[in-house]
Design an enzyme around this catalytic site. Structure first.
Site, PDB file in Angstrom:
ATOM      1  N   GLU A  42      21.488  -7.104  39.524  1.00  0.00           N
ATOM      2  CA  GLU A  42      21.459  -8.095  40.582  1.00  0.00           C
ATOM      3  C   GLU A  42      21.060  -9.414  39.926  1.00  0.00           C
ATOM      4  O   GLU A  42      20.050  -9.471  39.227  1.00  0.00           O
ATOM      5  CB  GLU A  42      20.417  -7.701  41.648  1.00  0.00           C
ATOM      6  N   ARG A 273      13.340   5.398  34.448  1.00  0.00           N
ATOM      7  CA  ARG A 273      13.327   4.018  33.978  1.00  0.00           C
ATOM      8  C   ARG A 273      12.361   3.868  32.825  1.00  0.00           C
ATOM      9  O   ARG A 273      11.404   4.639  32.679  1.00  0.00           O
ATOM     10  CB  ARG A 273      13.032   3.034  35.105  1.00  0.00           C
ATOM     11  N   LYS A 283      11.291  -7.695  37.944  1.00  0.00           N
ATOM     12  CA  LYS A 283      11.736  -9.086  37.935  1.00  0.00           C
ATOM     13  C   LYS A 283      10.884  -9.937  38.874  1.00  0.00           C
ATOM     14  O   LYS A 283      10.650 -11.107  38.605  1.00  0.00           O
ATOM     15  CB  LYS A 283      13.215  -9.163  38.346  1.00  0.00           C
TER      16      LYS A 283
END
Ligand code: ATP
Ligand code: MG
Length: 572
Positions: A42, A273, A283
């Site tokens: 994104e 992850r 982020k």
């Protein structure tokens, strides 16, 4: 395939469970033997080392199975997204050494198709417009053990839903006034199946579609279908999306209802992850560090971003190597930052030219060396790589060494310079300390030495051994440089891990994460060094030229990593 790719290819990756799954699919000739992955960021921030792991995995699969990998921007939220991020993401993927199939793609390219699919779901009685507020909807969600409540708008007629959705699209409602929801099951044990949102109203220009739309699909309604539209065969994602998988399947089943069976139906495989200690990786948190001015920008060398690592002196190969070594896991774990440092050290050891730099200089005068003589001594550029050749350095009677390479009253086993003792000056001569000058405060201003003319390195006579070798520069020829030395940005191994106890990650910032050294002097050849060039400052560590050098018109180095390998040691 270049040699670097071959190195990556031997891979532990090949035996990981994702590779096994893909191999099994290929053995059954699923997707007609095609492998197409994607990296779907994104564009709401810069990429970090966790993304690098995902990039290496997805593009690595494409490479190893002779397939391809798409780059797709999942740009469904115009509020947070920006072309600045799009550009940086493309730059970072390329820098890591990968390339995507064709042009970059965007979920926004599929807005029309997604909209038509939403209309189909409405017509099929599988979606409805809900007029409730976000708070009301959240209050009805229930909990994993308590079923949710149905919305009072859940049983609107198809005709009414179609009309309302059309009016949403035409911009007749304000942000948040209503949403489109999937009609699934408010009692599902999977919370994601409790009538999830499909569309919301956002009156905001989109970085690609401008003002064409004021309704935007939710990530969950866009992501799976975008993979499907692109013919992705294997949708690799992180574990938190495992619980979304039934929803993606549900959407696709409804969308495909009545259509012929597709040739490719993407299969989602989840992996853990990447987490690294002493840093944060979301982020949202990284953006806060930037916005609040805690770091100098996304590419601050202390950031775990790809651009931060690049500026710090990490090489693409070291990052790929790291991604490979951490492997692919099914369970969450935390990787030691020292492993990342080990990887860059290993790469730079082979590639970085050795140079001499003195960070905290003290003056040395060679009393028996003619004051008017300058001699060029030859030194090796990289003992690990003889093809890098040699260079020459000016030697004269006025030199600089590190202040802490001299002690007036040394302890036992101090093999550096002290009154009466000898050391070799790297690439030059053996010198003996014969005295010191001090200022009124007692600080040493000059160390006097004499040199042994028979001991020039590489010459007959140079075999004479002394215990210590020091780096040095010529005081008359060295050039000034600023050196930025970094420490961990946080002094807690898991700065983001204390939120449950009410502690913000910024409480764990390391106040000493940046030290600026303005006294450094480096060998004259470094005058031509270019931004991001890598060097080993002998005995000190690996450094690279910071791009600020050009802006500020002076040489600025970043310390990438020291020479000491705590990870390598621990591993042994
Ligand atoms: P963050 O939570 O850090 O903001 P994200 O998952 O929201 O990251 P996306 O832009 O959605 O960021 O991520 C793009 C891809 O990178 C996704 O496929 C995601 O699974 C993967 N990814 C993100 N973070 C990590 C990580 N720490 N380890 C491995 N893969 C990751
Ligand atoms: Mg995300």
């Amino acid at each position: 395939m270049n040699t670097e790719d071959k190195e990556l290819n031997n891979s532990e990756l090949k035996t990981n469970f994702i590779y096994q799954e893909i191999e099994a699919d290929l053995a059954q000739n699923k997707n007609n033997g095609k492998v197409l992955t994607r990296f779907p960021p994104e564009p709401n921030g810069y990429l970090h080392i966790g993304h690098a792991k995902s990039i290496c995995l997805n593009f690595g699969i494409a490479r190893d199975f002779g397939g391809g990998c798409n780059l797709r921007f999942d740009d469904t939220n115009p509020v947070k997204e920006d072309v600045e991020y799009v550009d940086s993401i493309m730059e970072d993927v390329h820098w890591l050494g990968f390339d995507w199939v064709g042009e970059p793609r965007y979920a926004s390219d599929y807005f029309q198709q997604l909209y038509e699919w939403a209309v189909k779901l409405i017509k099929d009685g599988k979606a409805y417009v809900d007029d409730q507020t976000a708070e009301q909807i959240a209050a009805q969600k229930g909990s994993p053990t308590v079923p949710g409540q149905e919305s009072p708008y859940r049983n609107r007629s198809v005709a009414e839903n179609l009309e309302l959705f059309e009016r949403m699209k035409r911009g007749e409602f304000a942000d948040g006034q209503c949403v489109l929801r999937a009609k699934i099951d408010m009692a599902s044990p999977n919370m994601h199946m409790r009538d999830p949102l499909m569309y919301r109203i956002i009156h905001r220009s989109h970085h690609r579609t401008g003002d064409k739309w004021c309704i935007y699909p939710m990530y969950d309604f866009a992501h799976g279908q975008s993979d499907f539209i692109e013919g992705i065969t294997h949708s690799i994602c992180t574990l938190e999306f495992e619980v979304h998988r039934p929803l993606y399947d549900w959407f696709l089943d409804r969308v495909l209802d009545g259509a012929p069976e597709p040739e490719t139906r993407n299969r989602q495989i989840e992996f853990a992850r990447l987490n690294i200690n002493y840093t944060v990786m979301s982020k949202r948190k990284l953006l806060r560090l930037v916005k609040e001015g805690i770091v100098a920008g996304w590419d601050d060398p202390r950031m775990p971003t790809i651009c931060g690592l690049r500026r710090r002196g990490y090489t693409p190969k070291s990052v790929r190597d790291f991604a490979e070594r951490v492997g692919v896991a099914k369970r969450d774990n935390v990787i030691d930052m020292a492993l990342l440092e080990h990887c860059v050290r290993e790469d730079l050891n082979k590639t970085a030219p050795r140079v001499m730099a003195v960070l905290d200089p003290v003056r040395v005068v060679v009393d028996n060396y003619p004051a008017d003589r300058v001699e060029m001594v030859e030194v090796e550029n990289n003992p690990e790589d003889p093809t890098q050749g040699t260079r020459t350095l000016p030697f004269c009677n006025e030199l600089l060494i590190e202040r802490d390479d001299f002690m007036e009253n040394p302890p036992k086993k101090y093999f550096r310079l002290a009154p009466g003792t000898e050391v070799r000056l790297k690439g030059a001569y053996i010198v003996r300390c014969v005295g010191v000058d001090k200022d009124a405060q007692g600080n040493i201003t000059t160390i006097h030495v004499t040199y042994d003319a028979d001991t020039l390195s590489g010459m007959p006579g140079s075999e004479r051994k002394v215990k210590g070798t020091l780096h040095w520069v010529s005081a008359r020829h060295a050039i000034a440089a600023e050196v930025r030395v970094y420490d961990r940005l946080f002094n807690d191994p898991e700065p983001g891990g204390h939120e449950a106890e009410g502690h913000d990650f910024e409480e764990y910032l390391n106040p000493d994460s940046l030290t600026v050294i303005t006294t450094a002097r480096v060998e004259p050849g470094l005058a031509t060094a270019r931004p991001l060039d890598h060097f080993q400052f002998q005995r000190l560590g690996y450094f690279n030229v910071d791009p600020d050098s050009e802006r500020e018109g002076k040489l600025i180095f970043n310390k990438t990593v020291g020479l000491k390998d705590s990870w390598g040691k621990a591993a042994k």
